[in-house]
Structures are given as structure tokens and as C-alpha cells.
Design a protein around this motif. Structure first.
Motif, short mmCIF file in Angstrom:
data_model
loop_
_atom_site.label_atom_id
_atom_site.label_comp_id
_atom_site.label_asym_id
_atom_site.label_seq_id
_atom_site.Cartn_x
_atom_site.Cartn_y
_atom_site.Cartn_z
N SER A 24 0.82 -1.20 0.00
CA SER A 24 0.00 0.00 0.00
C SER A 24 0.86 1.25 0.00
O SER A 24 2.07 1.19 0.14
N GLY A 25 0.19 2.36 -0.11
CA GLY A 25 0.88 3.64 -0.07
C GLY A 25 1.53 3.91 1.27
O GLY A 25 2.53 4.63 1.35
N TRP A 26 0.98 3.31 2.34
CA TRP A 26 1.56 3.52 3.66
C TRP A 26 2.94 2.88 3.77
O TRP A 26 3.83 3.39 4.44
N VAL A 27 3.12 1.75 3.11
CA VAL A 27 4.43 1.09 3.14
C VAL A 27 5.45 1.93 2.36
O VAL A 27 6.59 2.10 2.79
N VAL A 28 5.02 2.49 1.24
CA VAL A 28 5.90 3.37 0.46
C VAL A 28 6.24 4.62 1.28
O VAL A 28 7.40 5.05 1.34
N PHE A 29 5.22 5.19 1.94
CA PHE A 29 5.42 6.35 2.80
C PHE A 29 6.43 6.04 3.90
O PHE A 29 7.38 6.81 4.14
N ALA A 30 6.27 4.89 4.56
CA ALA A 30 7.19 4.50 5.62
C ALA A 30 8.59 4.27 5.06
O ALA A 30 9.58 4.64 5.69
N VAL A 32 10.00 5.70 2.43
CA VAL A 32 10.61 7.01 2.13
C VAL A 32 11.07 7.69 3.42
O VAL A 32 12.18 8.22 3.50
N LEU A 33 10.22 7.66 4.44
CA LEU A 33 10.60 8.28 5.72
C LEU A 33 11.77 7.55 6.37
O LEU A 33 12.63 8.18 6.99
N MET A 34 11.80 6.22 6.25
CA MET A 34 12.93 5.48 6.82
C MET A 34 14.24 5.82 6.10
O MET A 34 15.27 5.98 6.74
N ILE A 35 14.18 5.92 4.79
CA ILE A 35 15.39 6.28 4.05
C ILE A 35 15.83 7.69 4.42
O ILE A 35 17.01 7.94 4.69
N PHE A 36 14.88 8.62 4.50
CA PHE A 36 15.21 9.99 4.88
C PHE A 36 15.77 10.04 6.30
O PHE A 36 16.83 10.63 6.54
N GLY A 37 15.07 9.43 7.25
CA GLY A 37 15.53 9.44 8.64
C GLY A 37 16.85 8.73 8.81
O GLY A 37 17.71 9.17 9.59
N GLY A 38 17.04 7.62 8.09
CA GLY A 38 18.30 6.90 8.16
C GLY A 38 19.47 7.71 7.63
O GLY A 38 20.55 7.73 8.22
N LEU A 39 19.25 8.39 6.52
CA LEU A 39 20.31 9.24 5.97
C LEU A 39 20.64 10.41 6.88
O LEU A 39 21.81 10.78 7.04
N MET A 40 19.61 10.98 7.50
CA MET A 40 19.86 12.09 8.43
C MET A 40 20.62 11.62 9.67
O MET A 40 21.51 12.32 10.17
N ALA A 41 20.29 10.43 10.16
CA ALA A 41 21.04 9.86 11.29
C ALA A 41 22.48 9.57 10.88
O ALA A 41 23.42 9.82 11.64
N LEU A 42 22.64 9.06 9.67
CA LEU A 42 23.98 8.78 9.16
C LEU A 42 24.80 10.07 9.08
O LEU A 42 25.95 10.10 9.52
N PHE A 43 24.20 11.13 8.55
CA PHE A 43 24.94 12.41 8.43
C PHE A 43 25.25 13.02 9.80
O PHE A 43 26.33 13.58 9.99
N SER A 44 24.32 12.93 10.74
CA SER A 44 24.62 13.47 12.07
C SER A 44 25.69 12.62 12.75
O SER A 44 26.51 13.14 13.52
N GLY A 45 25.70 11.31 12.49
CA GLY A 45 26.75 10.46 13.03
C GLY A 45 28.11 10.82 12.47
O GLY A 45 29.10 10.90 13.20
N ALA A 84 16.91 -1.00 5.54
CA ALA A 84 15.58 -1.58 5.81
C ALA A 84 14.50 -0.79 5.08
O ALA A 84 13.53 -1.38 4.58
N GLY A 85 14.65 0.52 5.00
CA GLY A 85 13.69 1.33 4.26
C GLY A 85 13.70 0.99 2.78
O GLY A 85 12.65 0.92 2.14
N ALA A 86 14.88 0.73 2.24
CA ALA A 86 14.97 0.33 0.83
C ALA A 86 14.36 -1.05 0.62
O ALA A 86 13.74 -1.32 -0.41
N ALA A 87 14.49 -1.93 1.60
CA ALA A 87 13.90 -3.28 1.50
C ALA A 87 12.38 -3.23 1.49
O ALA A 87 11.73 -4.13 0.95
N LEU A 88 11.80 -2.19 2.07
CA LEU A 88 10.35 -2.05 2.05
C LEU A 88 9.83 -1.93 0.62
O LEU A 88 8.72 -2.37 0.32
N PHE A 89 10.60 -1.35 -0.27
CA PHE A 89 10.19 -1.20 -1.67
C PHE A 89 10.18 -2.54 -2.41
O PHE A 89 9.59 -2.64 -3.47
N GLN A 90 10.85 -3.53 -1.84
CA GLN A 90 10.85 -4.86 -2.44
C GLN A 90 9.65 -5.69 -1.97
O GLN A 90 9.44 -6.79 -2.44
#
Length: 144
Positions: A24-30, A32-45, A84-90
Motif C-alpha cells: 500500500s501507499g503507507w508502506v511506500v510512505f514508511a 521514504v521516511l525510513m530512508i530519509f531518517g536513516g540518511l539524516m542519522a547517518l549524516f549526524s553520526g 531496511a527502508g529500501a527493502a520495504l520497496f521490495q
């Protein structure tokens, strides 16, 4: 006749999205947010590891670690959450379960990160709460 064509088209679109495994669209939404949040955590790290002067440290904080340690925690969490966010698209069911767990861990890590970057930590807590909500309310692939 126009309603028949529209009904056929939306039925075909529903069948094709069910075959892709995304759900569903909710899985795609999640995702995208996981990829965004993960990248932001990566950059702050990376910022915490590379230059300790970027963050202001609070003295006498209960959960006080060396800023480089927090940097490594955020870097590792960021990489795992992004993957894990990228795996959601699979359409992987395991990615939904792991996503909820990782979003919970990220919320905890960002709560403990509040003294170092208060605004950004609260934003990432809210993003991870949306991820958990989206993954828990999305219909299962068997419901399509």
C-alpha cells in the motif's frame, strides 16, 4: 461505458500494485521516511565523529557518552535504517517488522541525543513515530 473503462483501469492498477509486493501507499510512505531518517542519522553520526565542535555538549547528563560514541551509534543505526527502508520497496514482510523495531530504536537513540541536537532529535522522533504508525496500519500483502 465510461464507468466500465474507469473500473477496469483501476482494477488493473490494483492488480499490478499487488503483484509488485509493495502493498500500500503507507508502506511506500514508511519506506521514504525510513530512508530519509536513516540518511539524516547517518549524516549526524558522521558530523559527530568528524568534528566534535559541531555539537554543544551538556554537562551532567545522565546518559552522557563521548560524542564520538554517539556518532558511531547514529552512523550504524542510519545505515541499517536506510537499508531496511529500501527493502520495504521490495515488498519484504520482514522489512516491515524490522522497520518497526528499528524505528523504535531510533526513537530511543534520538531521545538520548536531545541534549546534543534538541530540535533535530525531536524532528527525528516524530518521523520515526510516523514510520511505526504507517507500518502498523498498512494492510498486509494478503489483504490485497
Amino acid at each position: 461505458m465510461a464507468s466500465h473503462v474507469t473500473g477496469t483501469h483501476s482494477g488493473a492498477a490494483a492488480r499490478s500494485s499487488a503483484h509488485t509486493g509493495i502493498g500500500s501507499g503507507w508502506v511506500v510512505f514508511a519506506g521514504v521516511l525510513m530512508i530519509f531518517g536513516g540518511l539524516m542519522a547517518l549524516f549526524s553520526g558522521i558530523a559527530a565523529i568528524a568534528d566534535d565542535d559541531v555539537f554543544v555538549t551538556t554537562r551532567n547528563y545522565v546518559y552522557e557518552f563521548d560524542l564520538t560514541t554517539w556518532g558511531w551509534i547514529h552512523l550504524v543505526l542510519g545505515v541499517v535504517i536506510t537499508l531496511a527502508g529500501a527493502a520495504l520497496f521490495q515488498g519484504a514482510t520482514w522489512a516491515r517488522v524490522v522497520g518497526v523495531g528499528l524505528a523504535g530504536l531510533a526513537m530511543l537513540a534520538n531521545f538520548l541525543w536531545i541534549p546534543y541536537a534538541p530540535f533535530w532529535a525531536i524532528v527525528l522522533i516524530a518521523i520515526n513515530a510516523l514510520v511505526i504508525w504507517a507500518l502498523c496500519t498498512a494492510p498486509s500483502p494478503s489483504e490485497h
